[in-house]
Design a protein around this motif. Structure first.
Motif, PDB file in Angstrom:
ATOM      1  N   LEU B 119      62.168 -32.932  97.055  1.00  0.00           N
ATOM      2  CA  LEU B 119      62.156 -31.799  96.131  1.00  0.00           C
ATOM      3  C   LEU B 119      60.881 -31.824  95.296  1.00  0.00           C
ATOM      4  O   LEU B 119      60.280 -30.793  95.021  1.00  0.00           O
ATOM      5  CB  LEU B 119      63.385 -31.835  95.218  1.00  0.00           C
ATOM      6  N   ASN B 120      60.476 -33.026  94.945  1.00  0.00           N
ATOM      7  CA  ASN B 120      59.272 -33.155  94.150  1.00  0.00           C
ATOM      8  C   ASN B 120      58.036 -32.729  94.937  1.00  0.00           C
ATOM      9  O   ASN B 120      57.068 -32.226  94.384  1.00  0.00           O
ATOM     10  CB  ASN B 120      59.123 -34.605  93.682  1.00  0.00           C
ATOM     11  N   TRP B 197      73.591 -34.149  93.631  1.00  0.00           N
ATOM     12  CA  TRP B 197      73.986 -34.621  92.314  1.00  0.00           C
ATOM     13  C   TRP B 197      73.281 -35.922  91.980  1.00  0.00           C
ATOM     14  O   TRP B 197      72.759 -36.095  90.877  1.00  0.00           O
ATOM     15  CB  TRP B 197      75.500 -34.801  92.274  1.00  0.00           C
ATOM     16  N   ILE B 200      69.553 -35.762  90.809  1.00  0.00           N
ATOM     17  CA  ILE B 200      69.183 -35.219  89.493  1.00  0.00           C
ATOM     18  C   ILE B 200      68.522 -36.266  88.606  1.00  0.00           C
ATOM     19  O   ILE B 200      67.474 -36.041  88.005  1.00  0.00           O
ATOM     20  CB  ILE B 200      70.432 -34.661  88.778  1.00  0.00           C
ATOM     21  N   ILE B 201      69.119 -37.430  88.581  1.00  0.00           N
ATOM     22  CA  ILE B 201      68.617 -38.447  87.673  1.00  0.00           C
ATOM     23  C   ILE B 201      67.216 -38.914  88.083  1.00  0.00           C
ATOM     24  O   ILE B 201      66.355 -39.168  87.249  1.00  0.00           O
ATOM     25  CB  ILE B 201      69.615 -39.614  87.589  1.00  0.00           C
ATOM     26  N   LEU B 203      65.070 -37.032  89.670  1.00  0.00           N
ATOM     27  CA  LEU B 203      64.163 -35.935  89.344  1.00  0.00           C
ATOM     28  C   LEU B 203      63.754 -36.008  87.879  1.00  0.00           C
ATOM     29  O   LEU B 203      62.587 -35.790  87.536  1.00  0.00           O
ATOM     30  CB  LEU B 203      64.833 -34.591  89.622  1.00  0.00           C
ATOM     31  N   ALA B 204      64.713 -36.326  87.043  1.00  0.00           N
ATOM     32  CA  ALA B 204      64.374 -36.456  85.624  1.00  0.00           C
ATOM     33  C   ALA B 204      63.377 -37.583  85.428  1.00  0.00           C
ATOM     34  O   ALA B 204      62.420 -37.465  84.656  1.00  0.00           O
ATOM     35  CB  ALA B 204      65.637 -36.718  84.808  1.00  0.00           C
ATOM     36  N   ALA B 205      63.581 -38.684  86.167  1.00  0.00           N
ATOM     37  CA  ALA B 205      62.661 -39.813  86.034  1.00  0.00           C
ATOM     38  C   ALA B 205      61.274 -39.429  86.517  1.00  0.00           C
ATOM     39  O   ALA B 205      60.269 -39.774  85.911  1.00  0.00           O
ATOM     40  CB  ALA B 205      63.192 -41.006  86.823  1.00  0.00           C
ATOM     41  N   SER B 207      59.942 -36.537  86.480  1.00  0.00           N
ATOM     42  CA  SER B 207      59.282 -35.636  85.546  1.00  0.00           C
ATOM     43  C   SER B 207      58.717 -36.393  84.345  1.00  0.00           C
ATOM     44  O   SER B 207      57.924 -35.857  83.595  1.00  0.00           O
ATOM     45  CB  SER B 207      60.245 -34.546  85.082  1.00  0.00           C
ATOM     46  N   GLY B 208      59.140 -37.646  84.192  1.00  0.00           N
ATOM     47  CA  GLY B 208      58.599 -38.431  83.097  1.00  0.00           C
ATOM     48  C   GLY B 208      57.305 -39.160  83.457  1.00  0.00           C
ATOM     49  O   GLY B 208      56.715 -39.829  82.620  1.00  0.00           O
ATOM     50  N   VAL B 239      64.733 -46.843  86.942  1.00  0.00           N
ATOM     51  CA  VAL B 239      66.018 -46.160  87.103  1.00  0.00           C
ATOM     52  C   VAL B 239      66.739 -46.657  88.343  1.00  0.00           C
ATOM     53  O   VAL B 239      67.944 -46.904  88.326  1.00  0.00           O
ATOM     54  CB  VAL B 239      65.805 -44.634  87.172  1.00  0.00           C
TER      55      VAL B 239
END
Lengths: 512, 321, 286
Positions: B119-120, B197, B200-201, B203-205, B207-208, B239
């Protein structure tokens, strides 16, 4: 390393001190005390201010909210109460809820006991009120359910709960008449004919679509073969019954091996639903409605209620399901067994209510009311004049009964006169009800039993079921049946269970 | 109590014998932090640690009338543990639980990470968010529904897949009632349910991660694969390791709800796990003590694994604490 | 920017794989949606598996919205979710921030305390007693407070806070900013993605929660959505031995699933656009 240790020690200290805290102060105050919601009392209109609130929990569904619940309103009016009935659709959820409430002293005033094993446990733990001294106060209940019924909830000579009035059997084999006609076959009357029909339904394309996509027989779990066991004169696996004057467990019945041998032949034809042991809920019923199977072992409501006949007709207008008498076999002709110790519900009162005479009396009033003429009619059929009219003695349902009185059974705490009730509520199904009720059945006694200590019914049940599946699917030869029994006795403590069960049943006067 | 591994030197520390007064001063200095912790700590104490006394049920013959404190002690003290250890199915239950959980861990860890990376890498914005939403949806179907769908696809008598097999002249395969397929179906359906699902976590990582790192790499002429390998993956390493440690702690939770809905007597030999057994034996028969004993057993093993793996992870500077 | 052929191939591969994943994920939902819109007898006629609705009917939805408890339960769920998530987020962030500061005395102890509860729990009976003694039974707080903080989320948040560059805090402290302000004005804006992620976890958690409601709430008017939907679904799973029991058709069941999950599924696309990159860089430099 050392730090870790220190942390663990500190944690232990915290836990300990917390436990002490919890132990000493049950009302530990906290800033989280909320402006509590008003609870269930809002529903009650102010007029019945002096009414005693009764908390009742049970399994069930489709209970309307109190403002639409005309049964609650009528009962409240009749006995000056404020009923707060809560129902749980899932039996597991119900057990959870019941257990935490009992364990935390937050007793409901009347509750359904999930089964006899729970009843025994509750009694041993002293949770239930011994009803024996109050029996004269419960005369209407006694008259309604019959003295004999109380045996089902009696332990060590004391009555600890009220069982519902006796029920009647619903299950039979059902068969596709149109398929029989198409293949020029008669309804099978013997086990041999049964085998042929099952085979023919799978092999000879009874639905005429040119594909080999039909099954001879479906149902859910081993009970699919209940009338087969009956044809050999044995009950379902691990059931107790009196045979030739002797108390027998089906596993030890010499005819059991023959029954298994026949079932194996049935399965070997490849015409039995391969997922028969995996079907849960109503999966087998769906297969039948979809036109996949020609014979099914099922209760009449799930195949003949209007809701389902409509579906059947829409899927295939020619589909014609009829009930099938149990096939005759070497051991006689019996449909699925009927548990005379079983009930469709047991209701108990917590011992804690002993000290609240007024409330206790109100619970008795409630039980007596729903057992009496007026109350019983109410919880069976609804409001007279609205949901039914009386034509002499006969109840004539109005259209509203079907529409809004479908939930009234939730208030039948002591049951109902099963036959007349069903014939009124399910007039179009009357012949199915009578047919199912009039089949000869082996009377089993498991409902009277409680498990002895040291016997794990879950492990033993699993072992029996697994081994039976292996026998009938040919994974283990039937010559190993004696070996199966001895393993059952040696590693599952089955002997203890047999001895205890025999003793319990003999005490009730069976097999003597 | 200072972390020696901390990258940035912290000014006030010296690993000398700590004086009480200094300790006190330290605490005073961080009072704002303790104040922040306070609401959370109150929650933990009230709702987690006070009820913790309930574990003693495992060592008692729990009687609902007497309550937890007054119930008599079990004799011997480990009676309920013995019931469990002596069950004829003990070793099978443990093996099944461990294997199913292990497969889920091993095969279930990678797909969400891969999904997040893909996705990234996706450059079409609308497509990315569409796929993200679609793959996230199965998480909201309960196992009852998923099993219904599996039946419609895999049922031996009527499943779509088996229809095709039969139409192609093959034999129908008993996916749901055969011991050879059942675990794969458990693991597969879980991966499927958790794909979007779980991503998601990560992806958040992702984006950091500092975008200048990518720019610098691009200037150096690094390809996509190299950037994933050298920037993205290291960026989400913390993560990944943390999730791994926490999952190890739950190695004896193989997914009660899923298995309870999907298993049947023919696959018990490969599918019956600790929790399903406890459910049948303990809870359905009101044996809270047994359920509690097995829970304690599972948690103890989980704790050992968490402590061990955290220690291991700390060697690479990635522990949870 | 010049795109190399390699890059284009890579893009195509990514596209195809993602598309495949999307399709595999979507078809069951399509099935649920189609069944919910098709009369059940039609479904059975077609062998029980359809992906395209035939002869569409909204009967099931109409029935659920007018005759069942769903509209009311929907309100309860929204209330619990909104209040709950706000409280969850505030307390989780307040815990995670101090725990992310490695110099905090007692940090390991607190972390251990958090991790420990992931593994050990006292069980439902003592928890029920606590909820009862706080007077929370039969209130919406019974569905919020017992799960106020998820250890897992605290740990995630803490590890993101740890990854923020240390200089940030140094410079803020030199400014004499108080810790609460650092959290609110520097840390929080910099961690929008993780905050949203955790927020999503909590929101979905509240939305799907039914166990607490079943245990702690007996007042039907306070039942959340999932309890009502569960009642509808469970009826065919554990049919009660009662002739009057109306079995809900699969059409009705699937419609209830759609009603219960669609709102929360629709939340996600709105959150996605905030998972953007480059925020960190901008504020540190600025």
């Amino acid at each position: 390393m050392k730090r870790m240790k220190a942390v663990s020690v500190m944690l232990a200290v915290i836990i300990l001190s917390c436990s002490v805290l919890a132990g000493c102060s049950s009302g530990n105050s906290s800033n989280k005390e909320s402006s509590n919601a008003p609870g269930g009392s809002t529903a009650n209109s102010g007029e019945s201010a002096g009414a005693i609130k009764l908390d009742i929990i049970e399994t069930g569904n489709n209970l309307p909210t109190p403002d639409k619940d005309f049964i609650k309103q009528a009962i409240d009016k009749a006995i000056q109460s404020d009923l707060n009935l809560t129902v749980y659709a899932s039996g597991d959820d119900y057990k959870n809820q019941l257990n935490v409430r009992l364990a935390s002293g937050n007793f409901p005033d009347l509750f359904q006991v999930p089964d006899r094993a729970s009843l025994k446990q509750f009694v041993e733990q002293g949770l239930l009120l011994d009803l024996t001294p109050y029996m004269d106060k419960l005369q209407p209940v006694k008259d309604f359910i019959g003295d004999e019924s109380l045996k089902k909830t009696t332990m060590d000579g004391k009555v600890y709960a009220v069982p519902k009035a006796p029920n009647i059997p619903y299950n039979t084999y059902w068969i596709r008449k149109d398929w029989l006609d198409k293949l020029g076959l008669q309804p099978p009357a013997t086990t041999d004919e049964f085998l042929n029909v099952v085979k023919a339904f799978a092999d000879q394309d009874p639905d005429g679509n040119g594909k080999k996509d039909t099954l001879g027989l479906t149902s859910s779990k081993i009970s699919a073969f209940a009338p087969i066991f009956g044809a050999f004169g044995v009950g379902d696996p691990n059931t107790f019954y009196v045979k030739d004057g002797k108390l027998t467990n089906s596993l030890y019945d010499p005819a059991m091996k023959d029954a298994l041998g026949y079932i194996k032949k049935l399965i070997d034809t490849g015409a039995v639903d391969p997922e028969i042991m995996a079907n849960t809920g109503l999966q087998h019923q769906e297969k039948a409605i979809k036109g996949q199977a020609g014979i099914i072992w099922i209760d009449w409501p799930n195949l003949s209620k209007d809701q389902f006949t409509e579906q059947i007709k829409k899927v295939n207008p020619n589909a014609d399901w009829i009930q099938l008498a149990p096939p005759k076999g070497p051991g006689g002709q019996y449909d699925g067994p009927f548990d005379i110790g079983g009930t469709s519900g047991i209701y108990a009162i917590p011992k804690a209510l002993e000290n609240n005479k007024e409330k206790l009396q109100k619970v008795f009033d409630l039980l007596n009311f729903v057992s009496g003429q007026e109350g019983s009619m109410l919880v069976q059929f609804g409001i007279s004049g609205t949901h039914y009219n009386l034509d002499g003695d006969k109840v004539v349902p109005t259209e509203l009964m079907g529409k809004e009185a479908g939930f009234t059974w939730l208030y039948q705490f002591t049951g109902r006169p099963e036959m007349t009730y069903l014939q009124t509520k399910f007039a179009p199904q009357t012949k199915y009800i009578e047919f199912a009720n009039s089949q000869p059945r082996i009377q089993i006694l498991n409902g009277f039993l409680t498990n002895p200590d040291g016997y794990n019914p879950a492990d033993a049940g699993r072992f029996i079921e697994e081994e039976f599946v292996k026998f009938i699917y040919g994974k283990n030869p039937l010559t190993g049946y004696e070996g199966f029994l001895s393993t059952l006795e040696s590693s599952m403590n089955f002997k203890t269970y047999m001895d205890a069960s025999t003793k319990q049943l003999e005490e009730l006067g069976y097999g003597k | 109590m200072n972390q020696r591994t901390a990258v940035h030197p912290v000014q006030e520390t010296a690993p000398k014998p700590v004086l009480v007064s200094e300790f006190g001063r330290n605490i005073w200095r961080y009072k704002a932090f303790y104040l922040m912790l306070l609401p959370g700590l109150i929650y933990y104490i009230v709702f987690k640690y006070i009820p913790m006394y309930g574990v003693i049920i495992a060592f008692k013959n729990f009687n609902m009338m007497d309550g937890i404190w007054s119930s008599p002690w079990a004799s011997p003290w480990n009676k309920h543990f013995l019931t469990f250890f002596h069950s004829p199915y003990f070793s099978q239950l443990l093996t099944n639980t461990f294997l199913i959980s292990f497969y889920k861990l091993v095969f279930g860890m990678i797909p969400p990470i891969a999904m997040a990376l893909l996705l990234n890498e996706c450059r079409i914005k609308w497509f990315k968010s569409l796929i993200q939403t679609l793959t996230y949806m199965p998480h909201f179907l309960s196992w009852v529904i998923i099993y219904g769908i599996l039946l419609a696809l895999l049922s031996q008598s009527s499943g779509l897949l088996n229809q095709w097999l039969k139409d192609a002249g093959g034999e129908a395969i008993p996916f749901l009632t055969s011991t050879s397929y059942f675990r794969s179906i458990l693991v597969g359906s879980e991966i499927w349910q958790n794909l979007g699902w779980g991503a998601i976590i990560y992806l958040a990582a992702i984006s950091g991660i500092d975008p200048t790192l990518y720019e610098a790499a691009r200037v150096d002429g690094a390809g996509r694969m190299r950037m994933i390998w050298h920037i993205t993956l290291p960026g989400i390493r913390t993560v990944i390791i943390m999730l791994l440690i926490l999952k190890l702690g739950h190695i004896l939770d193989a997914g009660f709800e899923q298995i309870y809905i999907m298993y049947n007597i023919q696959v018990y030999a490969v599918a019956d796990i600790l929790d399903t057994w406890v459910f049948r034996t303990g809870l359905q028969q009101l044996n809270f003590s047994l359920a509690s004993a097995v829970g304690l057993f599972k948690a103890a093993i989980g704790l050992v694994l968490v402590l061990g793996s955290n220690k291991l992870a700390k060697r690479w500077g990635e522990g949870i604490w | 920017m010049v795109k190399s052929t390699n890059d284009r191939i890579a893009n195509a591969v990514v596209f195809v794989i993602l598309l495949a994943c999307g399709l595999v994920a979507v078809f069951p939902l399509l099935y649920v949606l189609s069944v919910s819109l098709t009369p059940f007898s039609e479904v059975l006629k077609n062998g029980g598996f359809i992906l395209v609705p035939r002869s569409i009917t909204f009967d099931a939805y109409h029935k659920l919205l007018t005759e069942s408890n769903i509209p009311r339960a929907f309100g309860v769920t929204v209330l619990v979710t909104v209040i709950g998530t706000i409280m969850n987020m505030a307390i989780t962030a307040l815990m995670a921030y101090p725990l992310s500061r490695k110099q905090l005395p007692g940090r390991n102890f607190f972390l251990m305390m958090v991790v420990f509860t992931l593994l050990f729990s006292g069980g439902i009976i003592p928890t029920y007693l606590v909820v009862k003694s706080l007077g929370l039974l039969d209130s919406i707080w019974a569905m919020i407070l017992p799960n106020l903080v998820w250890s897992f989320n605290v740990l995630i948040m803490k590890s993101f806070y740890e990854s923020l560059p240390e200089e940030l805090f140094e410079s803020a402290r030199i400014d004499g900013a108080k810790e609460f302000r650092i959290l609110l004005q520097i840390v929080a804006p910099l961690s929008v993605p993780v905050t949203l992620t955790i927020g999503l976890f909590y929101t979905v958690g509240h939305w799907n929660e039914f166990f607490q409601a079943i245990m702690f709430v007996t007042d039907r008017s306070l039942f959340p959505l999932q309890v009502v939907v569960r009642e509808i679904l469970i009826q065919t799973q554990q049919p009660l031995e009662n002739a009057e029991n109306m079995t809900p058709s699969e059409t009705l069941q699937m419609a209830s699933v759609i009603l219960a999950s669609l709102p929360i599924i629709l939340v996600y696309p709105f959150l996605q656009k905030h998972f953007t990159k480059g925020m960190l860089l901008g504020s540190v430099k600025g």
